[in-house]
Design an enzyme around this catalytic site. Structure first.
Site, PDB file in Angstrom:
ATOM      1  N   ALA A  72      30.647 -35.791 -11.540  1.00  0.00           N
ATOM      2  CA  ALA A  72      30.807 -36.722 -10.423  1.00  0.00           C
ATOM      3  C   ALA A  72      29.534 -37.513 -10.145  1.00  0.00           C
ATOM      4  CB  ALA A  72      31.256 -35.982  -9.168  1.00  0.00           C
ATOM      5  N   THR A  73      28.372 -36.921 -10.419  1.00  0.00           N
ATOM      6  CA  THR A  73      27.122 -37.659 -10.216  1.00  0.00           C
ATOM      7  C   THR A  73      27.120 -38.919 -11.083  1.00  0.00           C
ATOM      8  OG1 THR A  73      25.897 -35.631  -9.740  1.00  0.00           O
ATOM      9  CG2 THR A  73      24.593 -37.545 -10.404  1.00  0.00           C
ATOM     10  N   ASN A 152      31.233 -31.830   1.023  1.00  0.00           N
ATOM     11  CA  ASN A 152      30.876 -30.611   0.307  1.00  0.00           C
ATOM     12  C   ASN A 152      30.244 -29.549   1.190  1.00  0.00           C
ATOM     13  OD1 ASN A 152      28.989 -32.959  -0.024  1.00  0.00           O
ATOM     14  ND2 ASN A 152      27.583 -31.311  -0.554  1.00  0.00           N
ATOM     15  N   SER A 200      34.922 -34.184 -10.595  1.00  0.00           N
ATOM     16  CA  SER A 200      34.056 -33.269 -11.329  1.00  0.00           C
ATOM     17  C   SER A 200      34.854 -32.022 -11.691  1.00  0.00           C
ATOM     18  CB  SER A 200      32.879 -32.887 -10.434  1.00  0.00           C
ATOM     19  OG  SER A 200      32.121 -31.875 -11.053  1.00  0.00           O
ATOM     20  N   HIS A 202      33.857 -29.011 -12.589  1.00  0.00           N
ATOM     21  CA  HIS A 202      33.378 -27.680 -12.182  1.00  0.00           C
ATOM     22  C   HIS A 202      33.615 -27.377 -10.704  1.00  0.00           C
ATOM     23  CE1 HIS A 202      29.397 -28.332 -10.093  1.00  0.00           C
ATOM     24  NE2 HIS A 202      29.436 -29.485 -10.744  1.00  0.00           N
ATOM     25  N   THR A 241      29.314 -39.810 -27.389  1.00  0.00           N
ATOM     26  CA  THR A 241      30.348 -38.991 -28.024  1.00  0.00           C
ATOM     27  C   THR A 241      31.029 -38.103 -26.992  1.00  0.00           C
ATOM     28  OG1 THR A 241      29.089 -39.013 -30.068  1.00  0.00           O
ATOM     29  CG2 THR A 241      30.747 -37.273 -29.835  1.00  0.00           C
ATOM     30  N   CYS A 327      22.581 -28.949  -3.781  1.00  0.00           N
ATOM     31  CA  CYS A 327      21.701 -30.015  -4.260  1.00  0.00           C
ATOM     32  C   CYS A 327      20.583 -30.301  -3.275  1.00  0.00           C
ATOM     33  CB  CYS A 327      22.491 -31.283  -4.489  1.00  0.00           C
ATOM     34  SG  CYS A 327      24.012 -30.980  -5.366  1.00  0.00           S
TER      35      CYS A 327
HETATM   36  C1  LIG Z   1      29.392 -31.478  -6.704  1.00  0.00           C
HETATM   37  C2  LIG Z   1      29.518 -32.820  -6.108  1.00  0.00           C
HETATM   38  C3  LIG Z   1      29.029 -33.954  -6.757  1.00  0.00           C
HETATM   39  C4  LIG Z   1      28.286 -33.865  -8.058  1.00  0.00           C
HETATM   40  O1  LIG Z   1      29.146 -33.528  -9.111  1.00  0.00           O
HETATM   41  P1  LIG Z   1      28.560 -33.095 -10.530  1.00  0.00           P
HETATM   42  O2  LIG Z   1      29.781 -33.063 -11.395  1.00  0.00           O
HETATM   43  O3  LIG Z   1      27.942 -31.751 -10.338  1.00  0.00           O
HETATM   44  O4  LIG Z   1      27.595 -34.134 -10.958  1.00  0.00           O
HETATM   45  C5  LIG Z   1      29.210 -35.167  -6.156  1.00  0.00           C
HETATM   46  N1  LIG Z   1      29.839 -35.279  -4.976  1.00  0.00           N
HETATM   47  C6  LIG Z   1      30.323 -34.219  -4.321  1.00  0.00           C
HETATM   48  C7  LIG Z   1      31.030 -34.408  -3.036  1.00  0.00           C
HETATM   49  C8  LIG Z   1      30.182 -32.952  -4.863  1.00  0.00           C
HETATM   50  O5  LIG Z   1      30.649 -31.897  -4.199  1.00  0.00           O
END
Ligand SMILES: *Cc1c(COP(=O)(O)O)cnc(C)c1O
Length: 385
Positions: A72-73, A152, A200, A202, A241, A327
């Site tokens: 997501a980043t 989050n 994302s 994970h 890739t 984070c």
């Molecule tokens: C975890 C998170 C991200 C970052 O996602 P990654 O896949 O770890 O880079 C961004 N936004 C929110 C709201 C998140 O919870």
């Protein structure tokens, strides 16, 4: 000692079914999805396209509107920087919210150094954005708004559909960070007026290192300038890739979420309510941060007046909980999300986030309640807290 994992907003464990789906793509099926000349490449490409369909179906999009990213980043970076660069001739104003994830906030900060004007809208005590304030903030030179679906830290849900309607009406691009809502709330990009959406894997029981960006292709066709250059993969928007095993995992995670979401939310919200009741029974002055009414099932964020969150965490070694976002904890700054709710620094430093997920049990919650209550009693006896 195996801690009980109650930090499912930081990351979720990989679902064993996702792992099984991924496994062959690490070993015998190792082809490059861009290889055009042999079966190794073809089967990898097919697996990627099946996963793309799964992701698209989960949000009511077309497969070709899905761009795979590292998470997501990266999706947020491509969305915000890519749209800013594409639309800067129409204006240089961007709207976002004070409670966004750092992966939106820091991109906006970067853009402001590049001459973009950013409005950071406040939220109410519950953490919710006011629709009138949002509409009033839109100017003639506004090109883009970015609002997260679910927060989050406090799990609160923003009124995305209403915000999307305002954006459509005003003709501005609407980006939504859905990292915390994908697989937990139903999402339809057309109904909700979403033009760009970040996810994302994970955070929904998939692997780390993969995510996706939805990019609307019609009404309007969103233009994004790439921020990275290479082999022109993913329609030129994200070269590199493709990590086939990870992408297969993301697809599988979406399929599972579609199957279990309703039932799972019910079960998790019951666990959350048990946790809340158990803590409240012995800590009547512990308070909930953020709206309880507009909140995803698995999140509970509470303040324990007079106690320090780091002291609590150190005193409950059998459970894995957090003082806020994974984070921001490394910087030890007070949470910008909780400050935006109008809380004092002391209140922020007394706050804990509990994140309940798919693999938590009633027994986990019982142990957590016991640990927290025992710890609070112990801390309460110490004069300096
Ligand atoms: C975890 C998170 C991200 C970052 O996602 P990654 O896949 O770890 O880079 C961004 N936004 C929110 C709201 C998140 O919870």
């Amino acid at each position: 000692m195996q801690q009980i994992y109650l930090d499912n907003q930081a990351t979720t464990p990989l679902d064993p079914k996702v792992f099984s789906a991924m496994e062959p793509w690490f070993t015998e099926k190792f082809g490059n999805a861009s290889s055009r000349n042999h079966t190794y490449g073809w089967e990898a490409e097919e697996a990627v396209e099946i996963a793309r369909e799964s992701v698209a179906a989960t949000i009511g999009a077309l497969p070709k509107e899905i761009i795979f990213t590292s998470g997501a980043t990266e999706a947020n970076n491509i969305a915000l920087q890519g749209a800013a660069k594409s639309y800067q001739d129409q204006g240089r104003h961007i709207i976002t919210v004070k409670t966004e994830h750092k992966a939106v906030m820091d991109v906006c900060q970067h853009l402001s150094k590049d001459g973009f004007d950013i409005t950071y809208l406040p939220v109410d005590k519950g953490g919710i954005l006011d629709l009138n304030k949002f509409e009033d903030a839109i100017r003639d030179d506004t090109i883009l708004a970015s609002v997260m679906h679910v927060n989050n830290e406090i799990g609160v849900i923003q009124p995305i559909k209403e915000l999307g309607a305002i954006c459509k009406n005003k003709g501005i691009i609407f980006h939504v960070d859905a990292a915390q809502s994908m697989g937990k709330l139903s999402i339809n990009v057309d109904d909700m007026g979403i033009d760009l959406l970040s996810i994302s894997a994970h955070k929904l029981y998939g692997p780390k290192g993969v995510g996706a960006l939805y990019v609307r292709r019609k009404n309007p066709r969103v233009q994004l300038q790439p921020i990275m250059f290479g082999g022109g993969h993913e329609r030129g928007i994200r070269s590199g890739t493709l990590p086939v095993p990870n992408i297969v995992g993301l697809g599988k995670a979406c399929d599972i979420a579609a199957d279990v979401m309703i039932e799972e939310n019910l079960r998790i919200s019951q666990l959350r309510d048990t946790l809340l009741k158990g803590i409240r029974a012995e800590n009547p002055n512990a308070s909930i941060n953020g709206s309880m009414e507009h909140r995803v099932a698995g999140n509970l964020n509470m303040s324990f007046p007079g106690a320090n969150n780091e002291a609590i965490i150190a005193a409950v070694p059998d459970i894995a909980i957090s003082s806020g976002s994974a984070c921001t904890t490394s910087t030890m700054e007070p949470s910008h999300v909780l400050l935006a709710l109008g809380m004092s620094k002391n209140e922020v430093y007394s706050s804990l986030r509990f994140g309940i997920g798919r693999f938590n049990t009633e027994e986990d919650i019982k142990i957590a309640v016991k640990s927290i209550n025992h710890c609070m009693k112990k801390l309460g006896k110490m004069s300096f807290v």
